[in-house]
Design an enzyme around this catalytic site. Structure first.
Site, PDB file in Angstrom:
ATOM      1  N   HIS A  23       0.842  -1.200   0.000  1.00 30.35           N
ATOM      2  CA  HIS A  23       0.000   0.000   0.000  1.00 30.35           C
ATOM      3  C   HIS A  23       0.880   1.253   0.000  1.00 30.35           C
ATOM      4  O   HIS A  23       1.750   1.426   0.861  1.00 30.35           O
ATOM      5  CB  HIS A  23      -0.897  -0.030   1.243  1.00 30.35           C
ATOM      6  CG  HIS A  23      -2.079   0.878   1.164  1.00 30.35           C
ATOM      7  ND1 HIS A  23      -2.743   1.312   2.293  1.00 30.35           N
ATOM      8  CD2 HIS A  23      -2.737   1.409   0.106  1.00 30.35           C
ATOM      9  CE1 HIS A  23      -3.770   2.081   1.941  1.00 30.35           C
ATOM     10  NE2 HIS A  23      -3.782   2.149   0.596  1.00 30.35           N
TER      11      HIS A  23
ATOM     12  N   ASP B 236      -5.557   4.413   4.039  1.00 31.19           N
ATOM     13  CA  ASP B 236      -6.986   4.557   3.774  1.00 31.19           C
ATOM     14  C   ASP B 236      -7.681   5.102   5.017  1.00 31.19           C
ATOM     15  O   ASP B 236      -7.441   4.639   6.136  1.00 31.19           O
ATOM     16  CB  ASP B 236      -7.599   3.205   3.415  1.00 31.19           C
ATOM     17  CG  ASP B 236      -7.112   2.683   2.079  1.00 31.19           C
ATOM     18  OD1 ASP B 236      -6.593   3.517   1.281  1.00 31.19           O
ATOM     19  OD2 ASP B 236      -7.209   1.471   1.838  1.00 31.19           O
TER      20      ASP B 236
ATOM     21  N   HIS C  88     -14.099   4.567   0.619  1.00 32.97           N
ATOM     22  CA  HIS C  88     -13.080   5.044   1.549  1.00 32.97           C
ATOM     23  C   HIS C  88     -12.282   6.138   0.844  1.00 32.97           C
ATOM     24  O   HIS C  88     -12.498   6.408  -0.337  1.00 32.97           O
ATOM     25  CB  HIS C  88     -12.131   3.910   1.978  1.00 32.97           C
ATOM     26  CG  HIS C  88     -11.280   3.378   0.886  1.00 32.97           C
ATOM     27  ND1 HIS C  88     -11.723   2.499  -0.087  1.00 32.97           N
ATOM     28  CD2 HIS C  88      -9.959   3.615   0.594  1.00 32.97           C
ATOM     29  CE1 HIS C  88     -10.765   2.205  -0.922  1.00 32.97           C
ATOM     30  NE2 HIS C  88      -9.660   2.876  -0.528  1.00 32.97           N
TER      31      HIS C  88
ATOM     32  N   HIS D  79      -8.440   7.109  -0.201  1.00 30.69           N
ATOM     33  CA  HIS D  79      -7.027   6.739  -0.281  1.00 30.69           C
ATOM     34  C   HIS D  79      -6.231   8.038  -0.255  1.00 30.69           C
ATOM     35  O   HIS D  79      -6.394   8.910  -1.110  1.00 30.69           O
ATOM     36  CB  HIS D  79      -6.745   5.971  -1.579  1.00 30.69           C
ATOM     37  CG  HIS D  79      -5.300   5.666  -1.763  1.00 30.69           C
ATOM     38  ND1 HIS D  79      -4.674   4.589  -1.174  1.00 30.69           N
ATOM     39  CD2 HIS D  79      -4.325   6.304  -2.494  1.00 30.69           C
ATOM     40  CE1 HIS D  79      -3.418   4.562  -1.510  1.00 30.69           C
ATOM     41  NE2 HIS D  79      -3.172   5.606  -2.320  1.00 30.69           N
TER      42      HIS D  79
END
Length: 265
Positions: free
Chosen positions: A158, A162, A237, A239
């Site tokens: 990642h 998030d 969500h 990011h």
């Protein structure tokens, strides 16, 4: 014995007849001056001299002149008093105007100083606000951490964090900056990239809608879009990434980045 007129001797007084004649003559003389007429009574009071007015002996002119001089002096004193009153009034009015002008100047100076102080305070408050950083989603939390591994990310990990956010939640610019990208970002879906005032970059991905355009100046807390699940997303969500440049792969720890700017998450 023969009778004849006796000569009046040196030591003999005048006869009664002579005295009477003298008195009569004296009365006649006094009558011509009006004195007897005055003493005699009203019947003898009116004379030609009385009808002509008082005799001008020169004293009348002196009295008139003295009275006129007194009137002139009184008038001069009155005029001088009036002039002194007018001068005092003018001086009082001038002093009152000066005091009013000084009071006005002081009030204006005070108002100016207060206005300038208020402007300085406002500028300082705005400067501080512009240097302040905020969370991209108010009252949220990190649902996926930075560098979390998994097959769903092309890099294998990642590249951001998030924030939990239902679809349609307001997304904010975290600080002062300029929008350099606003639109479709491939796997990021609808995304916004902002060049921050300190030279770093922040990215906001998977938005359901975008509210800014390229070149737009944004300040901390400005709404730039609404959260969603566009692009490569498993659900609604936000990011959020922090980068050293606008290019993919220049990411840095976004949580540490926000905390270094005073954001408590």
């Amino acid at each position: 014995m023969a009778f004849g007129s006796r000569a009046t001797g040196k030591h003999r007084g005048p006869s009664r007849l002579s005295r009477k004649s003298a008195n009569v003559a004296g009365i006649a003389a006094l009558a011509t001056t009006g004195v007897v007429g005055t003493l005699a009574g009203p019947a003898f009071a009116a004379t030609d001299a009385d009808s002509r007015g008082p005799e001008d002996t020169g004293l009348n002119a002196v009295v008139v002149a003295d009275d006129l001089a007194g009137q002139i002096e009184a008038q001069a004193e009155s005029q001088q008093a009036a002039a002194e009153i007018a001068a005092a009034k003018a001086q009082a009015e001038n002093e009152a105007r000066q005091r009013a002008a000084e009071a006005k100047a002081k009030a204006e100076a005070k108002a100016k100083a207060e206005r300038e102080a208020a402007e300085r305070a406002a500028r300082e408050a705005e400067r501080k606000r512009l240097l302040t950083y905020v969370a991209p989603v108010a009252g949220s939390y990190v649902s996926t951490s930075y560098k979390a591994g998994g097959s769903m990310w092309s890099s294998g990990s990642h590249t951001g964090i998030d924030f939990h956010a239902a679809s349609g939640t307001s997304v904010h610019a975290v600080g002062l900056g300029t929008v350099v990208e606003a639109g479709w970002g491939g796997a990021y879906g609808n995304n916004v990239v902002i060049k921050m005032n300190d030279g770093t970059y922040t990215q906001y991905g998977h938005l359901s809608s975008i509210n800014v355009s390229v070149g737009q100046r944004v300040t901390p807390g400005d709404q730039i879009g609404l959260s969603g699940s566009t692009g490569n997303s498993s659900g609604p969500h936000l990011h959020f990434e922090a980068r050293t440049s606008a290019d993919y792969g220049s990411d840095i720890d976004p949580l540490a980045y926000l905390r270094s700017h005073g954001v408590s998450i």
